[in-house]
Write a protein that holds these residues in place. Structure first.
Motif, PDB file in Angstrom:
ATOM      1  N   THR A  63      31.614  53.895-122.005  1.00 11.35           N
ATOM      2  CA  THR A  63      30.356  53.198-121.768  1.00 11.35           C
ATOM      3  C   THR A  63      29.509  53.196-123.032  1.00 11.35           C
ATOM      4  O   THR A  63      29.255  54.245-123.615  1.00 11.35           O
ATOM      5  CB  THR A  63      29.567  53.861-120.623  1.00 11.35           C
ATOM      6  OG1 THR A  63      30.381  53.869-119.456  1.00 11.35           O
ATOM      7  CG2 THR A  63      28.278  53.119-120.343  1.00 11.35           C
ATOM      8  N   SER A  64      29.068  52.014-123.461  1.00  7.29           N
ATOM      9  CA  SER A  64      28.205  51.884-124.639  1.00  7.29           C
ATOM     10  C   SER A  64      26.737  51.937-124.250  1.00  7.29           C
ATOM     11  O   SER A  64      25.933  52.581-124.923  1.00  7.29           O
ATOM     12  CB  SER A  64      28.478  50.555-125.350  1.00  7.29           C
ATOM     13  OG  SER A  64      29.831  50.435-125.688  1.00  7.29           O
ATOM     14  N   PHE A  65      26.372  51.221-123.195  1.00  4.88           N
ATOM     15  CA  PHE A  65      24.978  51.136-122.758  1.00  4.88           C
ATOM     16  C   PHE A  65      24.886  51.153-121.245  1.00  4.88           C
ATOM     17  O   PHE A  65      25.732  50.578-120.561  1.00  4.88           O
ATOM     18  CB  PHE A  65      24.326  49.830-123.242  1.00  4.88           C
ATOM     19  CG  PHE A  65      24.142  49.748-124.719  1.00  4.88           C
ATOM     20  CD1 PHE A  65      23.014  50.278-125.319  1.00  4.88           C
ATOM     21  CD2 PHE A  65      25.090  49.134-125.518  1.00  4.88           C
ATOM     22  CE1 PHE A  65      22.838  50.198-126.684  1.00  4.88           C
ATOM     23  CE2 PHE A  65      24.919  49.046-126.885  1.00  4.88           C
ATOM     24  CZ  PHE A  65      23.790  49.584-127.470  1.00  4.88           C
ATOM     25  N   PHE A 115      29.140  47.915-120.725  1.00  3.38           N
ATOM     26  CA  PHE A 115      27.846  48.061-120.071  1.00  3.38           C
ATOM     27  C   PHE A 115      28.023  48.502-118.626  1.00  3.38           C
ATOM     28  O   PHE A 115      28.955  48.086-117.955  1.00  3.38           O
ATOM     29  CB  PHE A 115      27.084  46.728-120.080  1.00  3.38           C
ATOM     30  CG  PHE A 115      26.684  46.282-121.446  1.00  3.38           C
ATOM     31  CD1 PHE A 115      25.398  46.493-121.912  1.00  3.38           C
ATOM     32  CD2 PHE A 115      27.584  45.646-122.282  1.00  3.38           C
ATOM     33  CE1 PHE A 115      25.025  46.082-123.173  1.00  3.38           C
ATOM     34  CE2 PHE A 115      27.220  45.234-123.548  1.00  3.38           C
ATOM     35  CZ  PHE A 115      25.936  45.459-123.989  1.00  3.38           C
ATOM     36  N   VAL A 162      25.257  58.450-123.504  1.00  6.08           N
ATOM     37  CA  VAL A 162      25.204  56.983-123.478  1.00  6.08           C
ATOM     38  C   VAL A 162      23.787  56.522-123.751  1.00  6.08           C
ATOM     39  O   VAL A 162      22.820  57.111-123.258  1.00  6.08           O
ATOM     40  CB  VAL A 162      25.682  56.464-122.108  1.00  6.08           C
ATOM     41  CG1 VAL A 162      25.517  54.964-121.998  1.00  6.08           C
ATOM     42  CG2 VAL A 162      27.130  56.857-121.870  1.00  6.08           C
ATOM     43  N   ARG A 163      23.652  55.450-124.526  1.00  5.49           N
ATOM     44  CA  ARG A 163      22.332  54.862-124.798  1.00  5.49           C
ATOM     45  C   ARG A 163      21.838  54.094-123.589  1.00  5.49           C
ATOM     46  O   ARG A 163      22.612  53.447-122.896  1.00  5.49           O
ATOM     47  CB  ARG A 163      22.408  53.938-126.014  1.00  5.49           C
ATOM     48  CG  ARG A 163      22.706  54.688-127.292  1.00  5.49           C
ATOM     49  CD  ARG A 163      22.916  53.729-128.400  1.00  5.49           C
ATOM     50  NE  ARG A 163      24.313  53.276-128.317  1.00  5.49           N
ATOM     51  CZ  ARG A 163      24.933  52.608-129.246  1.00  5.49           C
ATOM     52  NH1 ARG A 163      24.299  52.259-130.328  1.00  5.49           N
ATOM     53  NH2 ARG A 163      26.172  52.250-129.103  1.00  5.49           N
ATOM     54  N   MET A 164      20.547  54.166-123.357  1.00  3.26           N
ATOM     55  CA  MET A 164      19.955  53.505-122.199  1.00  3.26           C
ATOM     56  C   MET A 164      18.823  52.616-122.645  1.00  3.26           C
ATOM     57  O   MET A 164      18.113  52.901-123.554  1.00  3.26           O
ATOM     58  CB  MET A 164      19.434  54.552-121.224  1.00  3.26           C
ATOM     59  CG  MET A 164      19.096  53.997-119.907  1.00  3.26           C
ATOM     60  SD  MET A 164      18.899  55.288-118.682  1.00  3.26           S
ATOM     61  CE  MET A 164      17.160  55.586-118.849  1.00  3.26           C
TER      62      MET A 164
END
Length: 86
Positions: free
Chosen positions: A62-64, A27, A84-86
């Motif tokens: 980075t995942s989120f 994160f 990257v997911r936000m």
């Protein structure tokens, strides 16, 4: 530079998760969070298995991204580039 906490700090209920539900995820936190201080958000991530995975910059691992109301434009550009997911 010290940032002032949001006026909503401490007003949101913190949901409980399963143990280690964030294990293996990375994160990045940016901006001023509405209902938690940055160190509280980091502690929650670590509590649920994200230990030693909280980073300061967006990269390929980075995942989120946890983005608040004022994220820096360089981080926003990187998350778009990396998907990257936000």
């Amino acid at each position: 530079m010290q940032r002032a906490p949001s006026s909503k700090t401490g007003q949101e209920e913190i949901q409980q998760g399963n143990p280690n539900c964030l294990q293996g995820l990375t994160f990045v936190i940016t901006g001023i969070l509405e209902s938690l201080k940055r160190d509280e958000a980091s502690d929650l991530i670590k509590k649920y298995g994200g230990s030693l995975r909280v980073t300061k910059g967006v990269n390929g691992k980075t995942s989120f991204l946890i983005a608040a109301s004022d994220p820096r434009s360089t981080k926003m550009k990187r998350i778009e580039e990396k998907g990257v997911r936000m």
